[in-house]
Design an enzyme around this catalytic site. Sequence first.
Site, PDB file in Angstrom:
ATOM      1  N   PHE A 226       0.862  -1.220  -0.223  1.00 54.04           N
ATOM      2  CA  PHE A 226       0.158   0.041   0.006  1.00 54.04           C
ATOM      3  C   PHE A 226       0.941   1.293   0.093  1.00 54.04           C
ATOM      4  O   PHE A 226       1.051   2.135   0.867  1.00 54.04           O
ATOM      5  CB  PHE A 226      -1.089   0.167   1.222  1.00 54.04           C
ATOM      6  CG  PHE A 226      -1.849  -1.265   1.353  1.00 54.04           C
ATOM      7  CD1 PHE A 226      -2.734  -1.532   0.737  1.00 54.04           C
ATOM      8  CD2 PHE A 226      -1.311  -2.385   2.189  1.00 54.04           C
ATOM      9  CE1 PHE A 226      -3.678  -2.463   0.799  1.00 54.04           C
ATOM     10  CE2 PHE A 226      -2.116  -3.396   2.504  1.00 54.04           C
ATOM     11  CZ  PHE A 226      -3.165  -3.407   1.565  1.00 54.04           C
ATOM     12  N   ALA A 277      -3.038  -6.119  -3.187  1.00 55.19           N
ATOM     13  CA  ALA A 277      -1.962  -6.491  -2.160  1.00 55.19           C
ATOM     14  C   ALA A 277      -2.109  -7.819  -1.808  1.00 55.19           C
ATOM     15  O   ALA A 277      -1.100  -8.408  -1.514  1.00 55.19           O
ATOM     16  CB  ALA A 277      -2.260  -5.623  -0.949  1.00 55.19           C
ATOM     17  N   ASP A 297       0.660  -0.534   5.311  1.00 57.09           N
ATOM     18  CA  ASP A 297      -0.087   0.866   5.398  1.00 57.09           C
ATOM     19  C   ASP A 297      -1.339   0.784   4.933  1.00 57.09           C
ATOM     20  O   ASP A 297      -1.682   1.731   3.860  1.00 57.09           O
ATOM     21  CB  ASP A 297       0.485   1.729   5.244  1.00 57.09           C
ATOM     22  CG  ASP A 297      -0.024   3.502   5.580  1.00 57.09           C
ATOM     23  OD1 ASP A 297      -0.901   3.260   6.288  1.00 57.09           O
ATOM     24  OD2 ASP A 297       0.212   4.492   4.911  1.00 57.09           O
ATOM     25  N   CYS A 337      -5.416   2.919  10.065  1.00 55.75           N
ATOM     26  CA  CYS A 337      -6.130   4.136  10.373  1.00 55.75           C
ATOM     27  C   CYS A 337      -7.677   4.002  10.623  1.00 55.75           C
ATOM     28  O   CYS A 337      -8.627   5.034  10.561  1.00 55.75           O
ATOM     29  CB  CYS A 337      -5.900   5.292   9.182  1.00 55.75           C
ATOM     30  SG  CYS A 337      -6.394   4.333   7.536  1.00 55.75           S
TER      31      CYS A 337
HETATM   32  N1  SAH Z   1       1.713   3.976   2.579  1.00 53.26           N
HETATM   33  C1  SAH Z   1       1.206   5.361   1.954  1.00 53.26           C
HETATM   34  C2  SAH Z   1      -0.290   5.591   2.030  1.00 53.26           C
HETATM   35  C3  SAH Z   1      -1.214   4.523   1.871  1.00 53.26           C
HETATM   36  S1  SAH Z   1      -2.754   4.772   1.384  1.00 53.26           S
HETATM   37  C4  SAH Z   1       1.854   6.697   2.379  1.00 53.26           C
HETATM   38  O1  SAH Z   1       2.691   6.456   3.272  1.00 53.26           O
HETATM   39  O2  SAH Z   1       1.860   7.600   1.978  1.00 53.26           O
HETATM   40  C5  SAH Z   1      -3.448   3.462   0.905  1.00 53.26           C
HETATM   41  C6  SAH Z   1      -3.167   2.900  -0.374  1.00 53.26           C
HETATM   42  O3  SAH Z   1      -3.517   1.688  -0.575  1.00 53.26           O
HETATM   43  C7  SAH Z   1      -3.561   3.830  -1.693  1.00 53.26           C
HETATM   44  O4  SAH Z   1      -2.404   4.161  -2.457  1.00 53.26           O
HETATM   45  C8  SAH Z   1      -4.392   2.801  -2.521  1.00 53.26           C
HETATM   46  O5  SAH Z   1      -4.210   2.902  -3.835  1.00 53.26           O
HETATM   47  C9  SAH Z   1      -3.852   1.601  -1.997  1.00 53.26           C
HETATM   48  N2  SAH Z   1      -4.785   0.319  -2.200  1.00 53.26           N
HETATM   49  C10 SAH Z   1      -5.960   0.277  -1.594  1.00 53.26           C
HETATM   50  N3  SAH Z   1      -6.675  -1.039  -1.669  1.00 53.26           N
HETATM   51  C11 SAH Z   1      -5.534  -1.716  -2.165  1.00 53.26           C
HETATM   52  C12 SAH Z   1      -5.320  -3.202  -2.550  1.00 53.26           C
HETATM   53  N4  SAH Z   1      -6.310  -4.130  -2.213  1.00 53.26           N
HETATM   54  N5  SAH Z   1      -4.234  -3.531  -2.914  1.00 53.26           N
HETATM   55  C13 SAH Z   1      -3.111  -2.738  -3.085  1.00 53.26           C
HETATM   56  N6  SAH Z   1      -3.255  -1.351  -2.894  1.00 53.26           N
HETATM   57  C14 SAH Z   1      -4.367  -0.848  -2.352  1.00 53.26           C
END
Ligand code: SAH
Length: 393
Positions: A226, A277, A297, A337
């Site tokens: 993520f 993910a 995250d 979060c």
């Molecule tokens: N770690 C980042 C913030 C993460 S926000 C930082 O520190 O800035 C959450 C992220 O998860 C987003 O970019 C979104 O595109 C991604 N996301 C949401 N669902 C997901 C999934 N099932 N698999 C992979 N990525 C995902």
Amino acid sequence: MKTLILKKNEERRLLAGHLWVYSNEIDIKLSPLKDFTAGEIVEIRTARDKILGIGYINPRTLLSARLLTSDPSTAIDVDFFAKRIKQALLLREMCFTRPFYRLIFSESDLLPGLIVDRFNSTLVVQLNTAGMENLKELIIEALITVVQPKAILLRNNSSIRTTEGLPIYIEVAYGAPEELAALEENEISFNAPIKTGQKTGWFYDQRINRARLIPYIKNKTVLDVFSYCGAFGITAAVNHAKHVTCIDSSEFALEQLRQNAALNNVSDKITTECADAFAALKDLQLAEQLFDVIILDPPAFIKRQKDITTGTEAYLRLHRAAFRVLKPNGILVTTSCSLHLSRDMLLDILRRAMLAEKRQMVVIEQLHQAQDHPVHPAIIETNYLKGFILCVK
Ligand code: SAH
């Protein structure tokens, strides 16, 4: 100004320092909700006619009113906002030497429903309630007076606005904001996609946690799950990780990540993978690829109280999948979060994942939101980010 009258004894939350009034706490015989328009300024009184302060109301939401001030003689004008913004700015200037931070964190800065992130001379604003939407002109004027920015962008596209009955839009409120906003964090330069990225374009709340990662990654292989635009992964690469693999389901975020990697001359150390993910972790396991350090995250899996069971299962599956690709004595950095997932609940999920995967682990650091997301002691909802750094045997 109309008066909002609470039922008997329903002033307790406000008297305890909270700012919220729920619809079932309102005496709708004496102050019928249909008499109010969305976002209207109201004086809030107890059943015994004691004034509690001035706030705004939205008759269509369960969280009906939010207090702006407990002093009934306060005018809700540009000066009111300027004073609150100055206080918020003073705190940020105590915490940070550079002008990159969340300037206004809603209830914690006594401006419920208002978010402002600062990228030096560019401000990105979210008005999340009908009350704040109605006060837009005053807020923009106060921000210009106090901060003297070059540009202000309104990112009024959060899902909470739909609940409030507000339109979704992104709009320039002042100046000419660029597509990307430059920022510095833990002495690393990044560009945040403020117009098209997630939320305000950057997640400042994790800044201290990204710094806490630094001692554990030298010469290590790191997996940033993520990753968004690479805030964790690039912090690791710049601070001498051997290699960083970043996974996100958004190709747009990964393109931005690659540009941020190039900006910091670490492109050769970073691999990006656009994937879900859970699927990507499974593939890594099948490929028998193991990492020294894993960062998780995820977005909030538990957005509402009723998501607790399914959300908890998702967190459990995620951690089990991560353990399977984490080397013995590896480091896991994990955060959540989700407001409805407490620190203890997250730790219990980790315990269950550990037992299911036949691993042992210990918490070596406890993580929380950065200083520009301060916690209001009367408003537990402001304390939303929790996490751990663990050593997993
Ligand atoms: N770690 C980042 C913030 C993460 S926000 C930082 O520190 O800035 C959450 C992220 O998860 C987003 O970019 C979104 O595109 C991604 N996301 C949401 N669902 C997901 C999934 N099932 N698999 C992979 N990525 C995902």
